[in-house]
Every structure is written in C-alpha cells, then in structure tokens.
Design an enzyme around this catalytic site. Structure first.
Site, PDB file in Angstrom:
ATOM      1  N   TYR A  16      19.853  98.821 -33.423  1.00  0.00           N
ATOM      2  CA  TYR A  16      20.109  99.843 -32.773  1.00  0.00           C
ATOM      3  C   TYR A  16      18.715 100.588 -32.379  1.00  0.00           C
ATOM      4  O   TYR A  16      18.662 101.653 -32.189  1.00  0.00           O
ATOM      5  CB  TYR A  16      20.952 100.796 -33.705  1.00  0.00           C
ATOM      6  CG  TYR A  16      22.143 100.041 -34.104  1.00  0.00           C
ATOM      7  CD1 TYR A  16      23.097  99.958 -33.083  1.00  0.00           C
ATOM      8  CD2 TYR A  16      22.467  99.268 -35.160  1.00  0.00           C
ATOM      9  CE1 TYR A  16      24.239  99.036 -33.374  1.00  0.00           C
ATOM     10  CE2 TYR A  16      23.502  98.637 -35.681  1.00  0.00           C
ATOM     11  CZ  TYR A  16      24.587  98.328 -34.291  1.00  0.00           C
ATOM     12  OH  TYR A  16      25.655  97.784 -34.770  1.00  0.00           O
ATOM     13  N   ASP A  55      19.607  94.697 -36.486  1.00  0.00           N
ATOM     14  CA  ASP A  55      19.412  95.775 -37.291  1.00  0.00           C
ATOM     15  C   ASP A  55      18.713  95.462 -38.460  1.00  0.00           C
ATOM     16  O   ASP A  55      18.629  96.377 -39.503  1.00  0.00           O
ATOM     17  CB  ASP A  55      20.734  96.636 -37.408  1.00  0.00           C
ATOM     18  CG  ASP A  55      21.876  95.521 -37.848  1.00  0.00           C
ATOM     19  OD1 ASP A  55      21.588  94.411 -38.223  1.00  0.00           O
ATOM     20  OD2 ASP A  55      22.995  95.930 -37.579  1.00  0.00           O
ATOM     21  N   ASP A  61      34.693 103.295 -38.690  1.00  0.00           N
ATOM     22  CA  ASP A  61      33.626 103.130 -37.899  1.00  0.00           C
ATOM     23  C   ASP A  61      33.779 102.288 -36.631  1.00  0.00           C
ATOM     24  O   ASP A  61      32.744 101.469 -36.558  1.00  0.00           O
ATOM     25  CB  ASP A  61      32.396 102.531 -38.855  1.00  0.00           C
ATOM     26  CG  ASP A  61      31.722 103.636 -39.823  1.00  0.00           C
ATOM     27  OD1 ASP A  61      31.143 104.645 -39.151  1.00  0.00           O
ATOM     28  OD2 ASP A  61      32.102 103.447 -40.896  1.00  0.00           O
ATOM     29  N   ASP A 109      22.221  89.791 -39.271  1.00  0.00           N
ATOM     30  CA  ASP A 109      22.528  91.153 -39.183  1.00  0.00           C
ATOM     31  C   ASP A 109      22.467  91.773 -40.588  1.00  0.00           C
ATOM     32  O   ASP A 109      22.621  91.143 -41.619  1.00  0.00           O
ATOM     33  CB  ASP A 109      23.830  91.310 -38.578  1.00  0.00           C
ATOM     34  CG  ASP A 109      24.344  92.705 -38.279  1.00  0.00           C
ATOM     35  OD1 ASP A 109      24.359  93.129 -37.088  1.00  0.00           O
ATOM     36  OD2 ASP A 109      24.506  93.565 -39.106  1.00  0.00           O
ATOM     37  N   HIS A 154      32.377  92.246 -37.901  1.00  0.00           N
ATOM     38  CA  HIS A 154      33.135  93.037 -38.936  1.00  0.00           C
ATOM     39  C   HIS A 154      34.639  93.118 -38.488  1.00  0.00           C
ATOM     40  O   HIS A 154      35.464  93.554 -39.236  1.00  0.00           O
ATOM     41  CB  HIS A 154      32.564  94.673 -38.746  1.00  0.00           C
ATOM     42  CG  HIS A 154      31.302  94.721 -39.389  1.00  0.00           C
ATOM     43  ND1 HIS A 154      30.711  94.344 -40.532  1.00  0.00           N
ATOM     44  CD2 HIS A 154      30.272  95.309 -38.814  1.00  0.00           C
ATOM     45  CE1 HIS A 154      29.653  94.719 -40.699  1.00  0.00           C
ATOM     46  NE2 HIS A 154      29.085  95.385 -39.284  1.00  0.00           N
ATOM     47  N   HIS A 205      24.146  94.152 -41.769  1.00  0.00           N
ATOM     48  CA  HIS A 205      25.390  94.487 -42.340  1.00  0.00           C
ATOM     49  C   HIS A 205      26.221  93.141 -42.814  1.00  0.00           C
ATOM     50  O   HIS A 205      25.936  92.118 -42.137  1.00  0.00           O
ATOM     51  CB  HIS A 205      26.301  95.133 -41.427  1.00  0.00           C
ATOM     52  CG  HIS A 205      25.993  96.589 -41.019  1.00  0.00           C
ATOM     53  ND1 HIS A 205      24.987  96.730 -39.819  1.00  0.00           N
ATOM     54  CD2 HIS A 205      25.798  97.594 -41.484  1.00  0.00           C
ATOM     55  CE1 HIS A 205      24.416  98.117 -39.690  1.00  0.00           C
ATOM     56  NE2 HIS A 205      24.946  98.568 -40.871  1.00  0.00           N
TER      57      HIS A 205
HETATM   58  N1  Q9C Z   1      27.243 107.037 -40.253  1.00  0.00           N
HETATM   59  C1  Q9C Z   1      27.068  96.390 -36.622  1.00  0.00           C
HETATM   60  O1  Q9C Z   1      26.035  96.189 -36.776  1.00  0.00           O
HETATM   61  N2  Q9C Z   1      28.330 102.391 -40.153  1.00  0.00           N
HETATM   62  N3  Q9C Z   1      27.822  97.085 -36.960  1.00  0.00           N
HETATM   63  C2  Q9C Z   1      27.827 103.405 -39.042  1.00  0.00           C
HETATM   64  C3  Q9C Z   1      27.196 105.943 -39.335  1.00  0.00           C
HETATM   65  C4  Q9C Z   1      29.059 101.419 -39.410  1.00  0.00           C
HETATM   66  C5  Q9C Z   1      27.578  98.458 -37.834  1.00  0.00           C
HETATM   67  C6  Q9C Z   1      27.499 104.615 -40.239  1.00  0.00           C
HETATM   68  C7  Q9C Z   1      27.877 100.184 -39.025  1.00  0.00           C
HETATM   69  C8  Q9C Z   1      28.645  99.122 -38.206  1.00  0.00           C
HETATM   70  C9  Q9C Z   1      27.545  95.331 -35.872  1.00  0.00           C
HETATM   71 ZN    ZN Z   2      24.742  95.326 -38.222  1.00  0.00          ZN
END
Ligand code: Q9C
Ligand code: ZN
Length: 539
Positions: free
Chosen positions: A298, A258, A85, A165, A128, A167
C-alpha cells in the site's frame, strides 16, 4: 509475466483509502520505465469461470457476489457490512473475475512451458477471502483457486504456497488445512493476536488438520519493524528446508508487498531488494515453475520497487547485494523457535530443532516512530550482463550445446538413490549453514571448486550453484577438474540461469550428519548471527 489493469469507477472519493487502482498503474509504470516490461511476455487476461471460482467458493457466495453489479449503492453498503474490511463497488465482481482468471492464465502458461515463471499484477487481492465470505479487500481467493486448478487440470501433485504478504491469508489456510497436497506457508504481523484479522488460528500452533497436519506453517511476527535478516532467517532455517523436503511440483507466491518498508499496514523495515532474494531462493524448487500473484502492498513507492525487484529476479538477473544483514532480532528468533518446535514432529529436516520447551518471551512494546516517514535509498539499478556465462574448456572437450535441462527425478540411477540420505544431509548443510553464513559474509565473488572425489551428483551440484548465485551479485567462478566432463553441461546450465531439476522427495538426513552440522552451527553462531535459530543465546 502477465499484467492486468482493473479500473475503478469511483467518481467520488474511494471507499477504501489504500487498496486503490494506482497500486497497479504505478507498478506497471515502474516495470515499463525500468525496461523490465519489454523483457516480459504479456499474457492476455480472462475472466475466471463459475467452475473456476467454485473450486474454492460456495455457490451461495458466488451467486451473492454476482448480484453486486446491479445493486444500489445502499444495498451494496449493506452487503459489504456482513464482511470484514472489504468494499464492494459495482465493478468489483468483474475485476475479481479478472484477477482470478489472470492467476489461472499464468498457471496455464507456466504449466504448459510457454513461460518459465511469471507474476500476475491483479486486484482485488485474494488471500483473505473464504469459501463463503469476502474479507480484507479480497473477493475471490486467486491463489487458492490457482492451486486447485493446477491440481485438477495438470495433475500437479504438490503445490507450495508462499505467502509473504504481511497479513495472514486465513482464506488460504482454511482452504487447505486438511490437504497434504498443498503446503501453505505464511508469515504475518500478529502482535500476540492484537493485529488484524486477530485470529487465534494465525499463531504458530495451527499446523494443519487431519491428513493435512504439518502442511500449514504460520510464522507470527509479534513486533513491527522486522528487517531483511529476520526474513532471510525464516527462509534459511524454516521455509527452505521444509520446501525442499516437500518437493513441490509448482510454487505459488501470495506476493503481497505490504511486508516491505514504508507500508502503512505492515510497519515492517525490510527493504525492497529483499524480494530479489526471496524470489531467487524459491526459483530452484519445482524445476523453476513459479507463479507470483500480487496481494497487498500500500505504499506506492515501496510497492513499485518491490514488484520490480521480484520481476527482475524472475527474469534471471543477478540479485543486488542484500542490504543490512545484521542478524535477526530477539522477537523474530522467538517466533522461529516456536514454529520449528511446533513442526519438528512433521518434518525430518526439523527433527533436530532445539529440544528445550519453548518459553515464550513476551515482547516489550515497540518504539513508536511513524512508518509513513520512513525513508530508504532507492535500490540501485541492477545490471543485466550482456554475456551471462563463459565456459573455458580444455582441448578436446566440446562446449555443451543447448545446455539442456536435466529434468525429472524419476530417472535417477540406483547409485544416486542410494546416496539420497547423503543428499538430505548435504542440503541440510547448504540451507541451514552455508547459505546463512554466506549471506552474512556478503562476498563479492563466489569461487566454487568441484572436487571430483566428493561424489556429489549433478542435480545436487546444480541446486548448490543455483542457490549460491544469489550471493555476490551472481559473480561466480566455478573450477572443475579434468575428470568432470559430464558435469560441465549441468554446471553451465545452472550458470546460465536454468533452474535445477528438483531433487525428488528426500528421506531424513542421517542422524550423524545432522549432529555434526548442528554442532558446527552451534559453535559458529556466536560469531554469525544468521546461524541463530533461537532467542536464547546460551543454547
Ligand atoms: N483500519 C491485504 O493486504 N485491515 N489485505 C484494514 C484499516 C484490512 C489487507 C484496517 C487489511 C486487509 C490483501
Ligand atoms: Zn496484506
């Protein structure tokens, strides 16, 4: 306050649909439109050097990323495929160096006292990315690099990283899991390991390793739709008590938004104004030295509002009344209980945490309403009082000029040191009892009366007044008695918005104090939902 604009140069459609340049432009535009940008000092950005990046990443990885600007699109695609990702664009190496460099410029500005605190608006995000791998839109780990840099350049002994965040910043966890000088706290959408990055080690039982055991705190959210009460409960009953016990010299925030309502990734329901409170509650740690660095976020509307709430609070404006604090949900309480139990052996403030074996209740699936259609009221415009603080003094007492900061816990007098156990007990009561009660009650005025016989030392008093200013939109009236002249200065200083000095490393609170606070909490929690710490309402 610092801001960087990284320009993407995709001429065709962007490879990543959500981590887009507009995230920065709308956030910045909102700061300008609200007049907040004018009140901030803009700090020039620099590129992180190789040496900076190598504080966290391997040489092989840095050398590989260095080649990406010269790769053909085909090679870039292949390079990208080895990671999860993340999207490499010919310009991203440059942007990633600026993002990490911006975080370091902010650390420099805060550590040298040029500014009290600040926020770096950067992309790509960082939390990440790992020693030798990009991941989840992240190339270099901006906040992890900033933590190492602060330790190395300024001799900072303890860094608290708060990752709000949605995640899990697994890159930050891996960087510091055996390091007791960096306390990493993260809450994240987990859904029993069904949610990206789907790691076993994102669960509550990853508490750190070796010397760092106890210094990694994961709060897994096992359901979507978490709300303001859920976030605030975690702060009052877990993060804040541990943070005060840790006594950081610097607070870094992985400020991803997010975790706010409307976000297509997080699918949570906390409103943007909650970030005013999360920020406020961290601002009396580390003598106010706080650096927030943008991570995710986002939904452009929710993101811009959340950024403004955070920045306005960093500027010292009173927080808005917290919306819908109707108590944490069962799933959040289950998570809270699991984390407190997992960390009980490492933190004396959690020693009393419920003794029962945690029975993990498996959650039912979540109601399936679409997150993108969520609507929420725009946060009302927050006021900036023209005069912040009035001091009314009896004849013969002069107004303290300068309201100077009473710094460093090193020069505490011995009498105060002998009272430190009382201080621990007092803070325990403030964070776990008074704050949640007060938030749920939602007063329109805080009336604080200082009794001269309470023997509360001034810095504890300053912490109390500082924390309580998150209530009632900062409307606070303090009454003191005649014999309290020496406390006028510290009180005025706190009311004026100066951060309280840190309390030093606190010993365990006295068992009898904890016992009486806990028994009070147990008696009151049927009526005050924010006092709950478990999903089992009988204990
Ligand atoms: N189908 C941060 O918020 N997964 N990163 C995306 C899309 C990755 C998020 C899935 C998400 C990363 C910094
Ligand atoms: Zn995130």
């Amino acid at each position: 306050m610092i801001q960087i604009q990284a320009f993407e140069m995709f001429l065709s459609s962007p490879a990543c649909k959500i981590e887009v340049p507009e995230r920065l432009t709308v956030s910045h535009e909102a700061l300008v439109q609200s007049g907040l940008a004018d009140r901030c000092v803009s700090i020039p950005v620099r590129e992180a050097t190789d040496a900076d990046i190598l504080l966290v990443h391997s040489e092989e990885y840095l050398e590989a990323v260095k080649k990406t600007p010269y790769m053909t699109l085909e090679d870039l695609k292949e390079f990208t495929l080895q990671y999860g990702d993340v999207y490499f664009h010919p310009n991203i190496y440059h942007c990633a160096k600026l993002a990490a460099g911006a975080a370091l410029q902010l650390v420099d500005s805060v550590m040298t006292g040029k500014v009290r605190n600040g926020m770096a608006l950067v992309r790509p995000p960082g939390h990440h990315s790992m020693r030798s791998a990009a991941s989840g839109f992240c190339v270099f780990n901006n906040v992890a690099i900033a933590a190492r840099y602060a330790k190395q350049k300024y001799g900072v002994k303890r860094v608290l990283i708060v990752d709000w965040d949605i995640h899990h910043g697994q890159g930050v966890q891996y960087s510091f899991e055996d390091d007791p000088s960096v306390l990493y706290f993260s809450w994240h959408r987990y859904e029993h390991q069904k949610f990206w990055p789907q790691l076993r080690e994102s669960d509550f039982d990853s508490v750190g390793k070796n010397k760092g055991v106890g210094f990694n705190i994961n709060v897994p959210w096992n359901k979507v739709g978490m709300q303001n009460s859920d976030y605030l409960s975690i702060f009052c009953h877990l993060l804040l008590p541990v943070a005060y016990e840790f006594n950081p010299d610097l607070v870094l925030v992985c400020a991803g938004f997010d975790s706010a309502i409307g976000d297509p990734e997080g699918e949570m329901c906390a409103t943007p104004d909650i970030f005013a409170h999360l920020t406020h509650l961290l601002m009396n740690l580390a003598g106010g030295k706080l650096c927030a660095v943008l991570e995710g976020g986002y939904n452009l509307t929710s993101l811009a509002q959340s950024v403004c709430q955070t920045v306005q609070t960093l500027l010292g404006d009173p927080a808005p009344p917290p919306a819908n604090l109707d108590g944490p949900c069962k799933s959040a309480l289950d998570s809270l209980h699991c984390v407190r139990s997992a960390h009980r052996q490492y933190w004396s403030c959690l020693k009393h945490a419920e003794e029962e074996e945690e029975e993990k209740t498996l959650d039912k699936g979540e109601e399936g309403n679409s997150i993108e259609e969520k609507v929420w009221p725009e946060p009302p415009k927050r006021v900036t009082p023209t005069i912040r603080t009035a001091v009314v003094l009896p004849d013969g007492v002069t107004c303290p000029d300068g309201c100077k900061r009473f710094s460093s816990s090193e020069d505490l007098d011995p009498l105060i040191i002998s009272k430190l156990n009382d201080v621990s007990g007092f803070m325990h009561a403030v964070l776990g009892l008074l704050l949640p009660l007060a938030y749920e009650y939602d007063p329109t005025l805080v009336l604080l009366v200082r009794m001269s016989d309470a023997g509360l030392c001034e810095i504890v008093w300053q912490q109390l007044t500082g924390l309580l200013q998150g209530l009632a939109q900062g409307h606070m009236l303090v009454l003191m008695q005649d014999g309290e002249k020496e406390c006028v200065g510290p009180t005025a200083s706190s009311l004026l918005g100066y951060p309280a000095p840190s309390l030093g490393q606190l010993p365990a609170p006295l068992p009898e104090d904890v016992a009486s606070i806990e028994s009070l909490r147990h008696r009151l929690k049927a009526d005050w939902k924010l006092l709950q710490t478990t999903g089992d309402f009988t204990t």
